[in-house]
Design a protein around this motif. Structure first.
Motif, mmCIF file in Angstrom:
data_model
loop_
_atom_site.group_PDB
_atom_site.id
_atom_site.type_symbol
_atom_site.label_atom_id
_atom_site.label_comp_id
_atom_site.label_asym_id
_atom_site.label_seq_id
_atom_site.Cartn_x
_atom_site.Cartn_y
_atom_site.Cartn_z
ATOM 1 N N LEU A 245 70.057 48.454 -67.247
ATOM 2 C CA LEU A 245 68.603 48.720 -66.327
ATOM 3 C C LEU A 245 68.497 50.150 -66.003
ATOM 4 C CD1 LEU A 245 70.005 47.765 -62.654
ATOM 5 C CD2 LEU A 245 68.542 47.258 -64.103
ATOM 6 N N ALA A 246 69.151 51.224 -66.640
ATOM 7 C CA ALA A 246 68.279 52.129 -66.277
ATOM 8 C C ALA A 246 67.438 52.799 -67.929
ATOM 9 C CB ALA A 246 69.711 53.456 -66.942
ATOM 10 N N PHE A 247 68.019 52.018 -68.546
ATOM 11 C CA PHE A 247 67.074 51.872 -69.958
ATOM 12 C C PHE A 247 66.034 51.314 -69.898
ATOM 13 C CE2 PHE A 247 65.986 50.258 -74.787
ATOM 14 C CZ PHE A 247 66.111 51.341 -75.179
ATOM 15 N N PHE A 248 65.757 49.235 -69.044
ATOM 16 C CA PHE A 248 64.368 48.891 -69.288
ATOM 17 C C PHE A 248 64.010 49.620 -68.068
ATOM 18 C CE2 PHE A 248 67.244 46.629 -72.129
ATOM 19 C CZ PHE A 248 65.775 46.198 -73.134
ATOM 20 N N LEU A 249 64.433 50.125 -66.762
ATOM 21 C CA LEU A 249 63.337 51.135 -66.079
ATOM 22 C C LEU A 249 63.042 52.086 -66.761
ATOM 23 C CD1 LEU A 249 65.541 49.647 -63.297
ATOM 24 C CD2 LEU A 249 63.890 48.801 -63.828
ATOM 25 N N ALA A 250 62.814 52.486 -67.388
ATOM 26 C CA ALA A 250 62.805 53.615 -68.158
ATOM 27 C C ALA A 250 61.441 53.397 -68.841
ATOM 28 C CB ALA A 250 63.034 53.920 -69.589
ATOM 29 N N GLU A 251 60.211 54.172 -68.928
ATOM 30 C CA GLU A 251 58.985 54.144 -69.223
ATOM 31 C C GLU A 251 59.081 54.135 -70.721
ATOM 32 O OE1 GLU A 251 56.297 53.564 -67.592
ATOM 33 O OE2 GLU A 251 56.710 53.987 -65.672
ATOM 34 N N PRO A 252 58.148 53.539 -71.305
ATOM 35 C CA PRO A 252 57.404 52.309 -70.732
ATOM 36 C C PRO A 252 58.250 51.040 -70.452
ATOM 37 C CG PRO A 252 56.841 52.119 -72.860
ATOM 38 C CD PRO A 252 57.900 53.946 -72.884
ATOM 39 N N ARG A 253 58.727 50.848 -70.633
ATOM 40 C CA ARG A 253 58.910 49.522 -70.665
ATOM 41 C C ARG A 253 59.043 49.292 -69.364
ATOM 42 N NH1 ARG A 253 62.290 52.589 -73.913
ATOM 43 N NH2 ARG A 253 63.416 53.401 -72.648
ATOM 44 N N ARG A 254 59.073 49.480 -68.471
ATOM 45 C CA ARG A 254 59.355 49.486 -66.712
ATOM 46 C C ARG A 254 57.858 48.208 -66.555
ATOM 47 N NH1 ARG A 254 59.250 54.553 -63.099
ATOM 48 N NH2 ARG A 254 60.768 55.042 -63.997
ATOM 49 N N GLY A 255 56.805 48.887 -67.028
ATOM 50 C CA GLY A 255 55.389 47.838 -66.880
ATOM 51 C C GLY A 255 55.795 46.757 -67.740
ATOM 52 N N LEU A 256 57.206 46.341 -68.849
ATOM 53 C CA LEU A 256 57.505 44.283 -68.917
ATOM 54 C C LEU A 256 57.179 43.845 -68.284
ATOM 55 C CD1 LEU A 256 59.767 45.649 -71.783
ATOM 56 C CD2 LEU A 256 57.618 45.500 -71.899
ATOM 57 N N PRO A 257 55.923 42.739 -68.640
ATOM 58 C CA PRO A 257 55.716 41.661 -68.192
ATOM 59 C C PRO A 257 57.158 41.054 -67.156
ATOM 60 C CG PRO A 257 54.321 42.036 -69.382
ATOM 61 C CD PRO A 257 55.541 43.046 -69.766
ATOM 62 N N ARG A 258 56.950 40.271 -65.824
ATOM 63 C CA ARG A 258 57.514 39.176 -65.629
ATOM 64 C C ARG A 258 59.726 40.497 -65.586
ATOM 65 N NH1 ARG A 258 57.518 33.517 -68.120
ATOM 66 N NH2 ARG A 258 56.091 34.700 -69.819
ATOM 67 N N LEU A 259 59.488 41.496 -65.518
ATOM 68 C CA LEU A 259 60.583 42.744 -66.260
ATOM 69 C C LEU A 259 61.910 41.958 -65.273
ATOM 70 C CD1 LEU A 259 62.329 44.345 -67.252
ATOM 71 C CD2 LEU A 259 61.605 46.061 -66.466
ATOM 72 N N TRP A 260 61.064 42.195 -63.501
ATOM 73 C CA TRP A 260 61.878 41.827 -62.175
ATOM 74 C C TRP A 260 62.828 40.756 -62.590
ATOM 75 C CZ3 TRP A 260 64.915 45.556 -60.552
ATOM 76 C CH2 TRP A 260 64.487 47.024 -60.181
ATOM 77 N N PRO A 261 61.485 39.455 -62.248
ATOM 78 C CA PRO A 261 62.366 38.737 -62.441
ATOM 79 C C PRO A 261 63.318 37.518 -63.372
ATOM 80 C CG PRO A 261 59.894 38.055 -62.022
ATOM 81 C CD PRO A 261 60.824 40.263 -62.503
ATOM 82 N N THR A 262 63.012 38.543 -64.477
ATOM 83 C CA THR A 262 64.241 38.548 -65.415
ATOM 84 C C THR A 262 65.663 39.062 -65.299
ATOM 85 O OG1 THR A 262 62.131 37.946 -67.356
ATOM 86 C CG2 THR A 262 64.360 38.340 -67.783
#
Length: 441
Positions: free
Chosen positions: A70-87
């Motif tokens: 979570l911490a890696f993918f919620l860091a910028e700029p990965r935080r803005g990846l489309p459909r991140l939260w549903p995934t």
């Protein structure tokens, strides 16, 4: 550049705040353990320790390392990846369901091995805490990734502090023994988890706890390819996280199975006392992992190398008074029946002297996208734990478990520190290639 990185957002103050939150959590855990000990004695303390560990372990195993990713993918700029939260939510929800089902299915075996004096149906009911602990863990690590340090610290403290009042609720209702512990754990998880996810939604600027859906909530169609990327990173990190957990708790499980809850209760108290020295290292990993994930390779290496020395000296100096105070603290808090826990506690304290510096090393490896290296090193410690636990516990009991864990802690921490010092000396392009190889699925 190094000074600006270290001063940005007051990292020293942030680490101290995180340590303070963890100290509050330990205070809450200590008070709860004292109450459980006074009511049910060492045996019930042992069962309490197992119920805090085993369901959470099952849940983490079933979510493909999501807490570590979570911490890696919620860091910028990965935080803005489309459909991140549903995934992320799809992985978490599926893991919670799977973990609960597996726990219930295995409850007869779990009861026989770890809780021989309790009815299997009660152990099966404890499966509800698999999901509750997982929801709380994901909320806490999401706050870490979003760099809501104040919110994360509050959740860390509340995670343990909430158990005591929640434990009193079933006691007041006439529920006692291990059933009261199960109810208290589940209720505390839910109360703190709701607050954690409320903080996450507020950090994202979402209303209604993020339940609106679309671009303003958790729900939607997950992205399968993104899910594979998250799982790829998470599984590499999960190996290390799981090994860390096993290194810290496998002695508890093996000792509980071999020596019974009464011996385990005293050892669990000793283990938690010694782990006071691991708090600064854990805080350093928690705070600097997201920070190092955002800056360039060369600066991250310089920052990490600069922190190793002070972390090493500080924990080594703190170990002396902690070891000397073990006897009066444990006897006063828990009573004379816990006197045998003093020597194991002192042995475990010796195993924590490198924990601060190894916390820096873990933050560096995770922040640079190389969790697999961290996992590889931790595997050495796990092998030492298993071999020595099996060899020493039958003959020496709790003291044998303490010696085994101390050997594993020192070996693992020394290897992590050595790995950090070696990798941080490499040319930037060399480190970058390692990071790319680790992150790319």
């Amino acid at each position: 550049m190094i000074r600006s990185t270290l001063r940005s957002g007051g990292p020293v103050r942030t680490v101290l705040a995180n340590c303070s939150a963890r100290l509050l959590a330990i205070l809450g855990l200590t008070l709860a353990t004292v109450l459980v000990a006074r009511i049910g004695g060492p045996a019930e303390v042992g069962e309490y320790a197992l119920l805090r560990m085993l369901p959470g372990l099952v849940g983490v195993l079933c979510v493909l390392g999501l807490p570590g990713a979570l911490a890696f993918f919620l860091a910028e700029p990965r935080r803005g990846l489309p459909r991140l939260w549903p995934t992320l939510m799809a992985i978490g929800g599926a893991g919670a369901i799977l973990g609960t089902v597996l726990w219930v299915a295995a409850s007869p075996v779990i009861a026989k091995v770890f809780f021989p004096d309790e009815p299997p149906w009660l152990i099966a009911a404890a499966g509800a805490t698999v999901a509750s602990q997982l929801v709380l863990t994901l909320g806490k690590t999401a706050l870490q990734g979003l760099e809501d340090r104040r919110g994360g610290d509050l959740v860390i403290a509340a995670e343990e502090l909430a158990f005591l009042p929640c434990f009193l609720v079933p006691l007041a209702a006439g529920i006692h023994g291990i059933a009261a512990v199960v109810v208290g754990l589940g209720l505390a998880d839910l109360v703190v988890a709701v607050d954690a996810w409320r903080r996450v939604s507020r950090r994202l600027g979402w209303r209604r706890l993020g339940l609106a859906g679309g671009a303003f909530g958790w729900w939607g169609r997950p992205d399968r390819q993104l899910g594979r990327r998250v799982a790829s990173y998470g599984l590499r990190g999960q190996v290390g996280g799981l090994i860390t957990l096993l290194n810290l708790r496998l002695d508890v499980a093996i000792l509980g199975a071999m020596a019974g809850p009464a011996v385990l209760g005293g050892y669990a108290v000793a283990s938690k006392y010694a782990e006071l020295l691991r708090l600064p290292g854990t805080a350093l990993t928690w705070v600097f992992y997201p920070r190092l994930a955002k800056i360039d390779q060369a600066e991250a290496a310089r920052v990490a190398r600069r922190m190793v020395g002070p972390a090493l000296i500080g924990i080594a100096a703190a170990a002396i008074p902690v070891a000397l105070l073990a006897s009066p603290v444990l006897r006063i808090l828990y009573g004379a029946s816990f006197g045998p826990a003093v020597t194991p506690a002192r042995v475990l304290v010796a195993g924590m002297v490198l924990a601060g510096a190894s916390g820096v090393a873990s933050a560096y490896l995770y922040g640079r996208g190389t969790p697999g290296l961290n996992s590889l090193v931790l595997g050495v410690g796990l092998a030492i734990t298993v071999v020595l636990d099996i060899s020493l516990i039958p003959r020496f009991g709790a003291l044998g478990a303490a010696v085994a864990s101390t050997a594993a802690y020192l070996s693992t921490d020394a290897l992590l520190i050595g790995l950090l010092l070696r990798l941080s000396r490499q040319p930037a392009h060399g480190r970058a290639s390692v990071a790319i190889g680790e992150v790319t699925p």
